[in-house]
Design a protein around this motif. Structure first.
Motif, short mmCIF file in Angstrom:
data_model
loop_
_atom_site.label_atom_id
_atom_site.label_comp_id
_atom_site.label_asym_id
_atom_site.label_seq_id
_atom_site.Cartn_x
_atom_site.Cartn_y
_atom_site.Cartn_z
N SER A 37 -4.54 9.14 7.04
CA SER A 37 -5.75 8.52 6.50
C SER A 37 -5.44 7.15 5.90
O SER A 37 -4.31 6.87 5.50
N CYS A 38 -6.48 6.33 5.85
CA CYS A 38 -6.34 4.96 5.33
C CYS A 38 -7.56 4.64 4.47
O CYS A 38 -8.70 4.85 4.90
N PHE A 39 -7.31 4.16 3.28
CA PHE A 39 -8.37 3.72 2.37
C PHE A 39 -8.45 2.20 2.46
O PHE A 39 -7.42 1.53 2.54
N LEU A 40 -9.65 1.67 2.44
CA LEU A 40 -9.85 0.22 2.53
C LEU A 40 -10.67 -0.26 1.33
O LEU A 40 -11.68 0.36 0.98
N ILE A 41 -10.22 -1.36 0.73
CA ILE A 41 -10.93 -1.92 -0.42
C ILE A 41 -10.83 -3.43 -0.38
O ILE A 41 -9.82 -3.99 0.06
N GLY A 42 -11.90 -4.10 -0.82
CA GLY A 42 -11.89 -5.55 -0.84
C GLY A 42 -13.05 -6.10 -1.65
O GLY A 42 -13.90 -5.35 -2.15
N HIS A 43 -13.08 -7.40 -1.75
CA HIS A 43 -14.10 -8.08 -2.56
C HIS A 43 -15.48 -8.00 -1.93
O HIS A 43 -15.62 -8.03 -0.70
N VAL A 94 -13.41 2.92 -10.43
CA VAL A 94 -11.97 2.62 -10.59
C VAL A 94 -11.16 3.89 -10.39
O VAL A 94 -10.14 3.90 -9.69
N ARG A 95 -11.60 4.97 -10.99
CA ARG A 95 -10.89 6.25 -10.89
C ARG A 95 -10.87 6.76 -9.45
O ARG A 95 -9.84 7.24 -8.95
N ALA A 134 -10.32 -4.88 -6.97
CA ALA A 134 -9.53 -4.79 -5.73
C ALA A 134 -8.09 -5.24 -5.99
O ALA A 134 -7.14 -4.60 -5.52
N ARG A 135 -7.91 -6.32 -6.72
CA ARG A 135 -6.57 -6.83 -7.02
C ARG A 135 -5.81 -5.84 -7.91
O ARG A 135 -4.63 -5.58 -7.70
N ASP A 136 -6.50 -5.30 -8.92
CA ASP A 136 -5.88 -4.31 -9.79
C ASP A 136 -5.42 -3.09 -9.00
O ASP A 136 -4.35 -2.54 -9.24
N LEU A 137 -6.25 -2.66 -8.05
CA LEU A 137 -5.88 -1.49 -7.24
C LEU A 137 -4.68 -1.80 -6.35
O LEU A 137 -3.81 -0.95 -6.18
N LEU A 138 -4.62 -3.00 -5.82
CA LEU A 138 -3.48 -3.39 -5.00
C LEU A 138 -2.20 -3.36 -5.83
O LEU A 138 -1.16 -2.86 -5.38
N GLU A 139 -2.24 -3.86 -7.05
CA GLU A 139 -1.08 -3.81 -7.95
C GLU A 139 -0.71 -2.37 -8.29
O GLU A 139 0.47 -2.02 -8.32
#
Length: 144
Positions: free
Chosen positions: A5-11, A103-104, A127-132
């Motif tokens: 599986s793959c989760f995708l997130i962005g602005h 966020v959770r 999105a940036r926080d999640l990437l970190e």
């Protein structure tokens, strides 16, 4: 072979200009990494581009599924599975504001999916926080 599986997130402000790179990344995750489920929210431009790309990829890869992540139960108004999605996934127990729930839910997806595709260029964003968070989690898993 186990299901990947793959989760995708962005602005929210994602431009159509990123679509070719996004579609290429989705195709690569299907062909190279064996991903058969993509999970995404529906809160902005990036999410709409993901839905568009996965719908097109599904034409060549009918085994691929697209799941809508709902960060909280829509008790006030149940949501049917939207067009283009195969299913919905609701993070059951949440407390606090809807923003906290989002966020959770995003962190939960990083912890429980095999891959993350992120479009995060603004220095201060969820999105940036999640990437970190994902990077730190990967380093922790790799080292211990």
């Amino acid at each position: 072979m186990s299901r990947k599986s793959c989760f995708l997130i962005g602005h929210r402000e994602a431009s159509e200009k990123i679509y070719p790179a996004l579609y290429t990344a989705i195709e690569e995750h299907i062909a190279r990494y064996g991903v058969s489920e993509f999970m995404v929210g529906r809160y902005g431009g990036f999410d709409r581009l993901v839905v568009k790309a996965v719908k097109i990829a599904k034409q060549s890869h009918p085994e691929v599924e697209l799941t809508l992540l709902l960060p909280y139960h829509p008790a006030e108004r149940p949501i049917p599975v939207p067009d283009g999605f195969d299913s919905t996934y609701i993070l059951r127990a949440w407390k606090g504001t809807r923003k906290v729930a989002i966020v959770r839910a995003n962190r939960y997806m990083v912890d429980h999916t095999d891959f993350l595709i992120a479009y995060a260029w603004r220095p201060t964003s969820n999105a940036r926080d999640l990437l970190e968070y994902a990077r730190k989690r990967r380093e922790k898993v790799s080292s211990g």
